[in-house]
Design a protein around this motif. Structure first.
Motif, mmCIF file in Angstrom:
data_model
loop_
_atom_site.group_PDB
_atom_site.id
_atom_site.type_symbol
_atom_site.label_atom_id
_atom_site.label_comp_id
_atom_site.label_asym_id
_atom_site.label_seq_id
_atom_site.Cartn_x
_atom_site.Cartn_y
_atom_site.Cartn_z
ATOM 1 N N TYR A 187 5.185 70.173 6.968
ATOM 2 C CA TYR A 187 5.171 68.969 6.001
ATOM 3 C C TYR A 187 3.710 68.397 6.038
ATOM 4 C CZ TYR A 187 10.072 68.487 6.529
ATOM 5 O OH TYR A 187 11.497 68.709 6.638
ATOM 6 N N GLN A 235 2.436 66.317 3.231
ATOM 7 C CA GLN A 235 3.334 65.371 2.533
ATOM 8 C C GLN A 235 3.849 63.992 3.056
ATOM 9 O OE1 GLN A 235 7.008 67.971 2.342
ATOM 10 N NE2 GLN A 235 5.710 69.835 1.820
ATOM 11 N N VAL A 243 6.423 61.399 4.655
ATOM 12 C CA VAL A 243 7.675 61.445 5.433
ATOM 13 C C VAL A 243 8.071 59.991 5.452
ATOM 14 C CG1 VAL A 243 7.447 63.639 6.564
ATOM 15 C CG2 VAL A 243 6.623 61.565 7.741
#
Length: 608
Positions: free
Chosen positions: A49, A52, A54
Motif C-alpha cells: 500500500y 496509497q 488507507v
C-alpha cells in the motif's frame, strides 16, 4: 566510523514524510474491513500500500514518542493473522505530540509511506509508516498486546539472504523468511511490541543514550563479555540496539558484560544508526559485571615495546590529558615508542590556518611525566592546512613519542608535508632518506586523508623502521542492516590504494635489506581479515600481529554490538621469524561507557 556529532541525536529521531514509493494514490481509501496492519506491512519489506491512502485501520496504541522530530505512536493489531512474515505493528507519524495514550483503541486514516532513515544514499532499509494521520479514539484503557519475546531460540542463525541481482542487490522485494534469516525475523516484527530478558550488554552506553545487547549469550563470546566480529560472514545475529522512550538521564550507564536484568520491553523500530532497535518503554535493571581496564606487562630491558594509540581528536582544550597519560604510563607500561593517531593542531577545530601541534603534544608529554612516566621526546610533520581529513580545522596527524632513555631517533632533515621519503643503502643496510618523512604524500590515495609517517629508530644498536598510519575511515559504507546485501563498502577503494602505497614502501626497504625490522602500525580502519589487511601484508612483506592472539581476543573497537579490529601492528618477516614477539590488545576504552577514546591501544614487544 560514523562521526560522533551533536547532530546525531536529532538524526536518530528524524522522520520524513516520505518515500521511495511513487505509486499513484488511490482515489478512495481502502477501508478497515479489508485493510489491517498486517496487510499494510505485507510479506516483503515494502508495503503493498506504499503511497496509497488507507482508512480506519484499527489497533491498540502500544507506545508514544513525544520528543524530537519523529513524534508519533506505535499501533498494533490485537487480532493477528496466521502469517509469521507479516508484522502486526506500524508507526504512525504525527509530526507533533500525539494526542493518544497507551492502551487506546483507535482507527487511523492516512497515507502509507516507506521512510528511509538517513535518505536513500545510505542504502538503509525503509520503515513502513502511516503519515498525515486522522485518528479516531474508539475506547481507552485496553490491554496492550503481549510482547513477542526475542531470544536465542527465536532468532535464526543465518543473518540475511543475498540481495536480488535484478534489483541491484536489494533485499526489499524478497519474500520474508523469518524462520531462516535474522534480518527477516526482525523485519517481521517491525513496529510490534517486543521483549528481551536478562540480555547481556555487548556495546557500552554511548553519549546518545543507547547500548547494544545480545540475545545469544554464546554467539562468538569472549572472556570479557563481548561478541566478536570475526569475518564478513559472521555478522552476529543476536545483536539488538536498545534505546529508551523515557528520560535519557535515567538511561543505564552500562559496560560490556553487564546485564539488563528482567524484561526490557517496547516497540521494534528501525533507525539510521544501527537498524533494528528496541525503543524501550520498560528497561531492565542494570547488573554490573565489574569489568576492569586491562594492564599489559612491562617490557624487559632487552625488549622493545612499540604501541599504537588513537587518542580521538586530542587538542589542548580537552580535559582527557591526565587520563591518556595514566593509560600510557600504567596500562601500557610506558612503551618505548608510541604512535599517536588523531593529534590535532594547537587550537583544535578552530579553522584559522594553524597547523602546528607542539602545544598539544607537549601537554601530553608533561602529563605523562606528572603520571610518573618518562620524559618522552617526539617527532611529527605538520600537514598542509585542511588537507588530511578529519574534523574541519583540526588537522589531525600521527606523531611519534619515544623514550630517549631507551631508544634514539635517527634525524634526517628535509621531511615536510609534501616531500616523499625514500630508501637508500648505506654499508649494506637500508636507511631512510628523510626521518621523519611522509610516504608518497602526492599520491591521490591520500586525498583528504592522513599521510603515513615513517621514522628510523635505534634500540640497543639495532635499527627499527616504524611507519605510523591512519588510513581513511569506513564512513560512507553501508551498514550490516542495509537493504543491499552484501552491503557496499565504498570506502575500501581509497583504503586499498593507501594499503598498496604502504606495502610498496615496505617492499622498498626489504629489497635493500631483507632482514630489516619494519613495523607498520596505527588505525588502519579495517579488519585483520579484510582486503586492506591482505594488501598491507602482500607477498609476505608484513603480517598483522594481532592474528597471533586467539580469535576471541582480536578486537580493538566496539561498533553496534560487534567487537572488531581497526587498529593493527604489522611486522616484517625478520620480526615474525624470531618468534620472540608478544602482542597485546589492551582493553581500556572500547568496552566502557566512560571511555576517553573509542579505540583500544595495541602493544608489541620483541627483541630486535
Amino acid at each position: 566510523m560514523p562521526s560522533r556529532s551533536s547532530a546525531r541525536l536529532a538524526a536518530l529521531t528524524v522522520a520524513a514524510v516520505c518515500s521511495a514509493a511513487s505509486a499513484v494514490v488511490l482515489t478512495s481509501p481502502a477501508h478497515a474491513d479489508s485493510v489491517r496492519i498486517h496487510d499494510i506491512q505485507g510479506t516483503t519489506r515494502i508495503s503493498p500500500y506504499a503511497g496509497q491512502k488507507v482508512a480506519d485501520v484499527p489497533g491498540i496504541v502500544t507506545a508514544t514518542r513525544t520528543y524530537g522530530s519523529s513524534r508519533g505512536f506505535w499501533l498494533q493489531d490485537p487480532d493477528p493473522d496466521d502469517n509469521p512474515a507479516t508484522s502486526e505493528g506500524v508507526f504512525v507519524f504525527t509530526s507533533s505530540t500525539p494526542k493518544v495514550a497507551v492502551g487506546d483503541f483507535v482507527q487511523v486514516t492516512g497515507t502509507v509511506s516507506e521512510y528511509v532513515p538517513g535518505g536513500a544514499s545510505t542504502g538503509n532499509q525503509s520503515l513502513t509508516e502511516i503519515t498525515k494521520p486522522v485518528v479516531t479514539t474508539v475506547s481507552t484503557g485496553n490491554a496492550v498486546p503481549a510482547p513477542v519475546v526475542i531470544d536465542a531460540a527465536s532468532v535464526p542463525g543465518a543473518y540475511t539472504a543475498q540481495g536480488d541481482t535484478a534489483a541491484a542487490g536489494s533485499i526489499n522485494g524478497l519474500p520474508l523468511d523469518p524462520s531462516k534469516y535474522a534480518l527477516d525475523y526482525y523485519e517481521s516484527l517491525e513496529g510490534m511490541n517486543v521483549q528481551v530478558a536478562n540480555a547481556r550488554v555487548v556495546t557500552a552506553t554511548d553519549p546518545y543514550s543507547e547500548l547494544w545487547v545480545t540475545v545469544k549469550p554464546w554467539e562468538h563470546r569472549n572472556r570479557r563479555g563481548g561478541t566478536v566480529y570475526g569475518s564478513y560472514d559472521s555478522q552476529n545475529t543476536g545483536r539488538l540496539q536498545i534505546q529508551s522512550l523515557g528520560s535519557t538521564a535515567d538511561f543505564p550507564k552500562a559496560n560490556v558484560g553487564d546485564t539488563l536484568e528482567g524484561a526490557t520491553t517496547g516497540p521494534l523500530d528501525y533507525n539510521q544508526y544501527g537498524g533494528y532497535t528496541l525503543v524501550a518503554s520498560e528497561l531492565g535493571s542494570l547488573k554490573s559485571a565489574g569489568l576492569q581496564r586491562e594492564t599489559t606487562r612491562k617490557q624487559s630491558s632487552r625488549e622493545l615495546a612499540v604501541a599504537t594509540y588513537n587518542v580521538e581528536n586530542l587538542d589542548p582544550s580537552d580535559d582527557t590529558f591526565a587520563q591518556h597519560a595514566s593509560a600510557i604510563v600504567h596500562n601500557l607500561q610506558s612503551p618505548d615508542i608510541v604512535s599517536l593517531e588523531e593529534i590535532q593542531d594547537d587550537n583544535g577545530a578552530t579553522d584559522d590556518g594553524t597547523v602546528d601541534a607542539s602545544v598539544t603534544v607537549n601537554k601530553l608529554i608533561d602529563a605523562i611525566v606528572a603520571a610518573g612516566g618518562p620524559k618522552y621526546d617526539w617527532r611529527g610533520i605538520d600537514p598542509v592546512n585542511d588537507q588530511d581529513g578529519g574534523e574541519p580545522g583540526g588537522n589531525i596527524r600521527q606523531v611519534f613519542l619515544f623514550n630517549p632513555q631507551r631508544v634514539s631517533f635517527v634525524d634526517r632533515p628535509g621531511g615536510d608535508s609534501t616531500t616523499a621519503v625514500g630508501v637508500t643503502k648505506e654499508h649494506g643496510k637500508a636507511e631512510l632518506t628523510l626521518s621523519p618523512g611522509r610516504i608518497d604524500p602526492g599520491n591521490a590515495a591520500w586525498k583528504d586523508s592522513r599521510k603515513p609517517l615513517a621514522g628510523q629508530f635505534v634500540f640497543r644498536g639495532k635499527t627499527v623502521f616504524v611507519i605510523a598510519n591512519h588510513l581513511t575511515s569506513k564512513g560512507g559504507d553501508q551498514g550490516l542492516t542495509a537493504q543491499y546485501q552484501p552491503p557496499t563498502r565504498s570506502s575500501e577503494i581509497q583504503r586499498h590504494a593507501q594499503a598498496t602505497a604502504v606495502n610498496a614502501f615496505v617492499k622498498d626497504l626489504l629489497a635493500v635489506q631483507k632482514n630489516a625490522d619494519v613495523i607498520a602500525l596505527g588505525d588502519m580502519n579495517d579488519f585483520e581479515f579484510s582486503g586492506t589487511a591482505k594488501i598491507l601484508e602482500g607477498d609476505g612483506a608484513l603480517w598483522s600481529a594481532i592474528k597471533s592472539l586467539p580469535k576471541s581476543e582480536r578486537y580493538t573497537y566496539d561498533y553496534q554490538g560487534n567487537e572488531q579490529v581497526l587498529d593493527q601492528i604489522l611486522i616484517s618477516p625478520a620480526i615474525r621469524r624470531g618468534c620472540d614477539f608478544e602482542y597485546d590488545s589492551v582493553h581500556i576504552n572500547s568496552e566502557f561507557n566512560d571511555q576517553i577514546s573509542d579505540h583500544d591501544p595495541q602493544v608489541l614487544r620483541f627483541h630486535p
